[in-house]
Design a protein around this motif. Structure first.
Motif, PDB file in Angstrom:
ATOM      1  N   UNK A 114       0.822  -1.211   0.000  1.00 42.84           N
ATOM      2  CA  UNK A 114       0.000   0.000   0.000  1.00 42.84           C
ATOM      3  C   UNK A 114       0.854   1.257   0.000  1.00 42.84           C
ATOM      4  N   UNK A 115       0.432   2.236  -0.801  1.00 41.58           N
ATOM      5  CA  UNK A 115       1.067   3.547  -0.850  1.00 41.58           C
ATOM      6  C   UNK A 115       0.003   4.619  -0.655  1.00 41.58           C
ATOM      7  N   UNK A 116       0.409   5.745  -0.074  1.00 44.18           N
ATOM      8  CA  UNK A 116      -0.516   6.854   0.154  1.00 44.18           C
ATOM      9  C   UNK A 116       0.053   8.119  -0.489  1.00 44.18           C
ATOM     10  N   UNK A 117      -0.820   8.856  -1.169  1.00 38.94           N
ATOM     11  CA  UNK A 117      -0.432  10.077  -1.858  1.00 38.94           C
ATOM     12  C   UNK A 117      -1.489  11.157  -1.673  1.00 38.94           C
ATOM     13  N   UNK A 118      -1.065  12.394  -1.731  1.00 42.95           N
ATOM     14  CA  UNK A 118      -1.972  13.510  -1.971  1.00 42.95           C
ATOM     15  C   UNK A 118      -1.477  14.162  -3.258  1.00 42.95           C
ATOM     16  N   UNK A 119      -2.367  14.339  -4.222  1.00 42.14           N
ATOM     17  CA  UNK A 119      -1.976  14.883  -5.519  1.00 42.14           C
ATOM     18  C   UNK A 119      -2.868  16.056  -5.909  1.00 42.14           C
ATOM     19  N   UNK A 120      -2.328  16.895  -6.772  1.00 43.93           N
ATOM     20  CA  UNK A 120      -3.096  18.011  -7.330  1.00 43.93           C
ATOM     21  C   UNK A 120      -3.139  17.879  -8.841  1.00 43.93           C
ATOM     22  N   UNK A 121      -4.328  18.010  -9.393  1.00 45.30           N
ATOM     23  CA  UNK A 121      -4.533  18.008 -10.841  1.00 45.30           C
ATOM     24  C   UNK A 121      -5.118  19.346 -11.252  1.00 45.30           C
ATOM     25  N   UNK A 122      -4.577  19.912 -12.318  1.00 42.15           N
ATOM     26  CA  UNK A 122      -5.092  21.166 -12.872  1.00 42.15           C
ATOM     27  C   UNK A 122      -5.519  20.907 -14.307  1.00 42.15           C
ATOM     28  N   UNK A 123      -6.799  21.169 -14.605  1.00 34.41           N
ATOM     29  CA  UNK A 123      -7.376  20.845 -15.911  1.00 34.41           C
ATOM     30  C   UNK A 123      -7.569  22.095 -16.772  1.00 34.41           C
ATOM     31  N   UNK A 124      -7.437  21.935 -18.063  1.00 35.09           N
ATOM     32  CA  UNK A 124      -7.723  22.981 -19.037  1.00 35.09           C
ATOM     33  C   UNK A 124      -8.669  22.394 -20.081  1.00 35.09           C
ATOM     34  N   UNK A 125      -9.945  22.716 -19.958  1.00 35.12           N
ATOM     35  CA  UNK A 125     -10.948  22.146 -20.856  1.00 35.12           C
ATOM     36  C   UNK A 125     -10.751  22.568 -22.312  1.00 35.12           C
ATOM     37  N   UNK A 126     -10.293  23.784 -22.521  1.00 33.82           N
ATOM     38  CA  UNK A 126     -10.163  24.293 -23.883  1.00 33.82           C
ATOM     39  C   UNK A 126      -9.212  23.444 -24.720  1.00 33.82           C
ATOM     40  N   UNK A 127      -8.138  23.022 -24.100  1.00 36.22           N
ATOM     41  CA  UNK A 127      -7.141  22.238 -24.836  1.00 36.22           C
ATOM     42  C   UNK A 127      -7.091  20.781 -24.377  1.00 36.22           C
ATOM     43  N   UNK A 128      -7.969  20.439 -23.442  1.00 34.46           N
ATOM     44  CA  UNK A 128      -7.947  19.099 -22.839  1.00 34.46           C
ATOM     45  C   UNK A 128      -6.553  18.773 -22.307  1.00 34.46           C
ATOM     46  N   UNK A 129      -6.036  19.685 -21.518  1.00 35.39           N
ATOM     47  CA  UNK A 129      -4.736  19.466 -20.883  1.00 35.39           C
ATOM     48  C   UNK A 129      -4.875  19.571 -19.371  1.00 35.39           C
ATOM     49  N   UNK A 130      -3.960  18.969 -18.681  1.00 40.29           N
ATOM     50  CA  UNK A 130      -3.922  19.053 -17.222  1.00 40.29           C
ATOM     51  C   UNK A 130      -2.503  18.823 -16.766  1.00 40.29           C
ATOM     52  N   UNK A 131      -2.233  19.194 -15.550  1.00 39.54           N
ATOM     53  CA  UNK A 131      -0.928  18.924 -14.953  1.00 39.54           C
ATOM     54  C   UNK A 131      -1.115  18.172 -13.653  1.00 39.54           C
TER      55      UNK A 131
END
Length: 200
Positions: A114-131
């Motif tokens: 088992x591994x535990x993470x906290x992550x952040x995703x940033x979405x851009x709908x116009x270009x369908x991109x995220x980080x």
């Protein structure tokens, strides 16, 4: 047809080996045993580059999803549903959602550890991109991108993951075992997206 880019979380990290000595030994043997089924070519992975120099993995993995880009993007934008669609993800809790950002707490199995993470995703709908970036992890810092490339007929999507993953601790397992963990996590993510997209 224009390329569409998207980033999605990936959590391929070397298996967590526990805190105590006994846990570490048990975790090591679990990881070694589980890694064997991910050696060599894997059906869902159409291209792989998993190179490590020092503490840093240079990762590139591709897979084909038989669904249009918009369908895959809709699944990607709901990472909180991972635990509903994959037995590897034991928890995918949405911590916050503000504007185009989502923060999630994740409990993930990698090579039966088992591994535990906290992550952040940033979405851009116009270009369908995220980080993607890890906010909390005891094992590794991950920064990566996913790119979705539609097929000429628009009915399939090439799913490309590229990342730099930096170990935060020295792991007493081989690089080959770490590669197996990365491949397992990627494939389980692909399977979860396919299930969300209604592909089984």
């Amino acid at each position: 047809m224009r390329k569409s880019k998207v980033v999605f979380l990936t959590l391929g990290v070397a298996a967590l080996l526990g805190v105590s000595g006994c846990d570490m030994i048990a975790g090591y043997f679990r990881a070694q045993k589980a890694a064997t089924k991910w050696e060599g070519p894997v059906e869902e992975i159409t291209f792989e580059k998993l190179e490590k120099e020092g503490k840093v993995f240079d990762i590139e993995l591709h897979s084909r999803i038989d669904a249009p880009v918009d369908t895959v993007w809709a699944a990607v934008k709901s990472p909180e549903k991972l635990a509903e669609n994959s037995t590897q993800y034991k928890k995918s809790e949405l911590v916050s959602a503000e504007g185009n950002k989502k923060v999630l707490d994740l409990n993930v199995l990698a090579l039966d550890n088992m591994q535990q993470f906290k992550i952040e995703l940033t979405f851009d709908d116009a270009t369908k991109t995220a980080t993607l970036k890890t906010l909390e992890s005891t094992l590794a810092d991950i920064q990566g991108t996913y790119e979705l490339v539609p097929s000429p007929d628009g009915q399939k999507t090439l799913y490309i993951y590229k990342a730099k993953q930096t170990d935060k601790v020295a792991l007493p397992i081989s690089v080959d075992v770490q590669r197996s963990a990365l491949k397992e996590s990627f494939v389980n993510q692909i399977r979860a997206i396919k299930k969300q997209a209604g592909l089984g």
